[in-house]
Design a protein around this motif. Sequence first.
Motif, PDB file in Angstrom:
ATOM      1  N   LEU A  45       0.826  -1.209   0.000  1.00  0.00           N
ATOM      2  CA  LEU A  45       0.000   0.000   0.000  1.00  0.00           C
ATOM      3  C   LEU A  45       0.862   1.262   0.000  1.00  0.00           C
ATOM      4  CD1 LEU A  45      -2.884  -1.067   2.377  1.00  0.00           C
ATOM      5  CD2 LEU A  45      -2.981  -0.730  -0.107  1.00  0.00           C
ATOM      6  N   ARG A  46       2.020   1.194   0.617  1.00  0.00           N
ATOM      7  CA  ARG A  46       2.941   2.335   0.551  1.00  0.00           C
ATOM      8  C   ARG A  46       3.374   2.571  -0.899  1.00  0.00           C
ATOM      9  NH1 ARG A  46       8.817   1.278   2.247  1.00  0.00           N
ATOM     10  NH2 ARG A  46       8.641   0.325   0.191  1.00  0.00           N
ATOM     11  N   GLU A  98      -0.800   7.891   8.513  1.00  0.00           N
ATOM     12  CA  GLU A  98       0.524   8.299   9.010  1.00  0.00           C
ATOM     13  C   GLU A  98       1.064   7.258   9.985  1.00  0.00           C
ATOM     14  OE1 GLU A  98       2.685  10.599   7.996  1.00  0.00           O
ATOM     15  OE2 GLU A  98       1.201  10.910   6.414  1.00  0.00           O
ATOM     16  N   ASP A  99       0.175   6.685  10.813  1.00  0.00           N
ATOM     17  CA  ASP A  99       0.606   5.620  11.728  1.00  0.00           C
ATOM     18  C   ASP A  99       1.092   4.393  10.958  1.00  0.00           C
ATOM     19  OD1 ASP A  99       0.067   7.153  13.952  1.00  0.00           O
ATOM     20  OD2 ASP A  99      -1.809   6.138  14.453  1.00  0.00           O
ATOM     21  N   GLY A 100       0.454   4.116   9.820  1.00  0.00           N
ATOM     22  CA  GLY A 100       0.878   3.003   8.975  1.00  0.00           C
ATOM     23  C   GLY A 100       2.270   3.242   8.412  1.00  0.00           C
ATOM     24  N   ARG A 101       2.522   4.458   7.968  1.00  0.00           N
ATOM     25  CA  ARG A 101       3.856   4.809   7.456  1.00  0.00           C
ATOM     26  C   ARG A 101       4.901   4.713   8.568  1.00  0.00           C
ATOM     27  NH1 ARG A 101       3.155   6.541   2.479  1.00  0.00           N
ATOM     28  NH2 ARG A 101       1.216   7.534   1.913  1.00  0.00           N
ATOM     29  N   SER A 102       4.540   5.189   9.723  1.00  0.00           N
ATOM     30  CA  SER A 102       5.442   5.135  10.872  1.00  0.00           C
ATOM     31  C   SER A 102       5.753   3.689  11.259  1.00  0.00           C
ATOM     32  CB  SER A 102       4.824   5.889  12.054  1.00  0.00           C
ATOM     33  OG  SER A 102       5.609   5.751  13.203  1.00  0.00           O
ATOM     34  N   MET A 103       4.732   2.837  11.215  1.00  0.00           N
ATOM     35  CA  MET A 103       4.926   1.423  11.538  1.00  0.00           C
ATOM     36  C   MET A 103       5.934   0.793  10.583  1.00  0.00           C
ATOM     37  SD  MET A 103       4.269  -1.318  13.320  1.00  0.00           S
ATOM     38  CE  MET A 103       2.708  -1.243  14.194  1.00  0.00           C
ATOM     39  N   LEU A 104       5.834   1.104   9.306  1.00  0.00           N
ATOM     40  CA  LEU A 104       6.780   0.562   8.326  1.00  0.00           C
ATOM     41  C   LEU A 104       8.210   1.002   8.634  1.00  0.00           C
ATOM     42  CD1 LEU A 104       4.981   0.807   4.878  1.00  0.00           C
ATOM     43  CD2 LEU A 104       5.757  -1.262   6.058  1.00  0.00           C
ATOM     44  N   VAL A 105       8.373   2.255   8.977  1.00  0.00           N
ATOM     45  CA  VAL A 105       9.709   2.772   9.298  1.00  0.00           C
ATOM     46  C   VAL A 105      10.267   2.064  10.534  1.00  0.00           C
ATOM     47  CG1 VAL A 105      10.967   4.829  10.083  1.00  0.00           C
ATOM     48  CG2 VAL A 105       9.347   4.999   8.180  1.00  0.00           C
ATOM     49  N   ARG A 106       9.436   1.885  11.548  1.00  0.00           N
ATOM     50  CA  ARG A 106       9.887   1.214  12.781  1.00  0.00           C
ATOM     51  C   ARG A 106      10.154  -0.268  12.556  1.00  0.00           C
ATOM     52  NH1 ARG A 106       5.211   3.494  15.156  1.00  0.00           N
ATOM     53  NH2 ARG A 106       4.690   1.453  15.949  1.00  0.00           N
ATOM     54  N   ALA A 107       9.352  -0.902  11.693  1.00  0.00           N
ATOM     55  CA  ALA A 107       9.481  -2.342  11.479  1.00  0.00           C
ATOM     56  C   ALA A 107      10.634  -2.716  10.548  1.00  0.00           C
ATOM     57  CB  ALA A 107       8.170  -2.912  10.928  1.00  0.00           C
ATOM     58  N   ALA A 108      10.968  -1.846   9.616  1.00  0.00           N
ATOM     59  CA  ALA A 108      11.942  -2.182   8.565  1.00  0.00           C
ATOM     60  C   ALA A 108      13.259  -2.763   9.087  1.00  0.00           C
ATOM     61  CB  ALA A 108      12.197  -0.978   7.663  1.00  0.00           C
ATOM     62  N   PRO A 109      13.915  -2.157  10.072  1.00  0.00           N
ATOM     63  CA  PRO A 109      15.184  -2.747  10.520  1.00  0.00           C
ATOM     64  C   PRO A 109      14.994  -4.120  11.177  1.00  0.00           C
ATOM     65  CG  PRO A 109      14.638  -0.788  11.825  1.00  0.00           C
ATOM     66  CD  PRO A 109      13.634  -0.879  10.725  1.00  0.00           C
ATOM     67  N   TRP A 110      13.861  -4.329  11.788  1.00  0.00           N
ATOM     68  CA  TRP A 110      13.573  -5.613  12.415  1.00  0.00           C
ATOM     69  C   TRP A 110      13.292  -6.677  11.363  1.00  0.00           C
ATOM     70  CZ3 TRP A 110      14.650  -6.160  17.425  1.00  0.00           C
ATOM     71  CH2 TRP A 110      14.794  -4.990  18.173  1.00  0.00           C
TER      72      TRP A 110
END
Length: 156
Positions: A45-46, A98-110
């Motif tokens: 979706l991004r 915006e929370d969805g975008r933020s979640m992707l940023v936080r999840a990516a390194p994991w």
Amino acid sequence: MSDLEHLPGHLIRRLQQISVSLFTARMGEAGLDLTSVQFAALMTLRDHPGLDQKTLAGLIAYDRVTIAGVIDRLEQKGLVERQTSPTDRRARVLTLTEDGRSMLVRAAPWVDLVQEDILSALSSEERAGFTALLGKMTTEGNELSRAPLRPSPVTD
């Protein structure tokens, strides 16, 4: 009859179990409530805002019926919004919040760590070969799946 531990289908199923377990553990470590399928949906979706559920399901090779529950959970978490399509009032399109975008940023390194975890037993040469073979097998077997991958009709 072949030894179970030498049957490719059994080994693929086991590796899927391991992959899901590693993903779940890493998301727990990160304090994130996210499954691998939810992550795939958010990433798609991004990259393709405004998709409908059917198209999203095809792009992540997920069952059309089951994707509805995935989207319901993402919407409940405030990560995705459903809106009436500007071109078809009967259709609903999906966008990241915006929370969805933020979640992707936080999840990516994991998620990157999960990939390392999965491949940790292989050398870098083996990793490249293994990943290439997985890609070839999934591409060649795509139409045999209950939920085949469908290329995006969306033009970028």
